[in-house]
Design a protein around this motif. Structure first.
Motif, PDB file in Angstrom:
ATOM      1  N   SER A   7       4.174  34.279  12.163  1.00 39.73           N
ATOM      2  CA  SER A   7       4.692  32.653  11.984  1.00 39.73           C
ATOM      3  C   SER A   7       3.949  32.031  10.976  1.00 39.73           C
ATOM      4  N   ARG A   8       2.642  32.070  10.948  1.00 40.48           N
ATOM      5  CA  ARG A   8       1.779  31.338  10.062  1.00 40.48           C
ATOM      6  C   ARG A   8       2.067  31.801   8.636  1.00 40.48           C
ATOM      7  N   ARG A   9       2.396  33.147   8.251  1.00 45.40           N
ATOM      8  CA  ARG A   9       2.452  33.557   6.963  1.00 45.40           C
ATOM      9  C   ARG A   9       3.950  33.460   6.481  1.00 45.40           C
ATOM     10  N   THR A  10       4.737  33.293   7.612  1.00 48.87           N
ATOM     11  CA  THR A  10       6.192  32.820   6.924  1.00 48.87           C
ATOM     12  C   THR A  10       6.695  31.677   7.023  1.00 48.87           C
ATOM     13  N   GLY A  11       5.877  30.769   7.832  1.00 48.28           N
ATOM     14  CA  GLY A  11       6.425  29.440   8.214  1.00 48.28           C
ATOM     15  C   GLY A  11       7.612  29.323   9.240  1.00 48.28           C
ATOM     16  N   VAL A  12       7.979  30.370   9.904  1.00 43.02           N
ATOM     17  CA  VAL A  12       8.973  30.542  10.851  1.00 43.02           C
ATOM     18  C   VAL A  12       8.354  30.558  12.269  1.00 43.02           C
ATOM     19  N   ASN A  13       8.785  29.666  13.238  1.00 44.25           N
ATOM     20  CA  ASN A  13       8.211  29.423  14.564  1.00 44.25           C
ATOM     21  C   ASN A  13       8.276  30.935  15.282  1.00 44.25           C
TER      22      ASN A  13
END
Length: 135
Positions: A7-13
């Motif tokens: 999530s942190r690396r892709t910006g997707v929750n």
């Protein structure tokens, strides 16, 4: 990597990542502790999914296209089946846009007509006129 790191690396929750997994778009192994474990390729896969969603494709469309996708953008080969699927989606989008344009035109017409009508001849638009008619 665990779901929080992905999530942190892709910006997707994380909720969306779980949804992608449920739709068969994103694979994860389960560790001994039961947590989802993603390999490095999941970062690229999530970016591909986001780009394809941005193009208006459904998760079903994406599940069909993803096995052929390469690169982050992603690039898709021009094979007949993939082209047919993407053209079909484009046709559906064109139909939706036509319907929206018709709705917009009708609404603009109603707004124009209402703007030309004197507000003094109508009761205030606060819901009380509807209540009086209903009673």
């Amino acid at each position: 990597m665990r779901i929080g790191e992905l999530s942190r690396r892709t910006g997707v929750n994380a909720h969306q990542l779980r949804y992608y997994g449920a739709q068969g778009l994103l694979e994860a192994d389960r560790g001994a502790n039961g947590y989802r474990e993603y390999d490095e390729s999941a970062v690229l896969r999530v970016k591909q999914i986001r780009h394809l969603l941005g193009a208006g494709l459904s998760s079903e469309d994406i599940a069909y296209l993803l096995p052929c996708a390469t690169g982050e953008a992603p690039e898709l080969p021009g094979c007949p089946d993939l082209l047919a699927a993407m053209r079909s989606r484009l046709d559906r989008l064109d139909e939706q846009m036509d319907k929206l344009a018709q709705s917009r035109e009708a609404l603009a017409h109603y707004i124009g007509e209402a703007a030309r009508t004197s507000a003094d001849t109508y009761p205030p638009f606060d819901g009380t006129a509807h209540e009086a008619v209903s009673a």
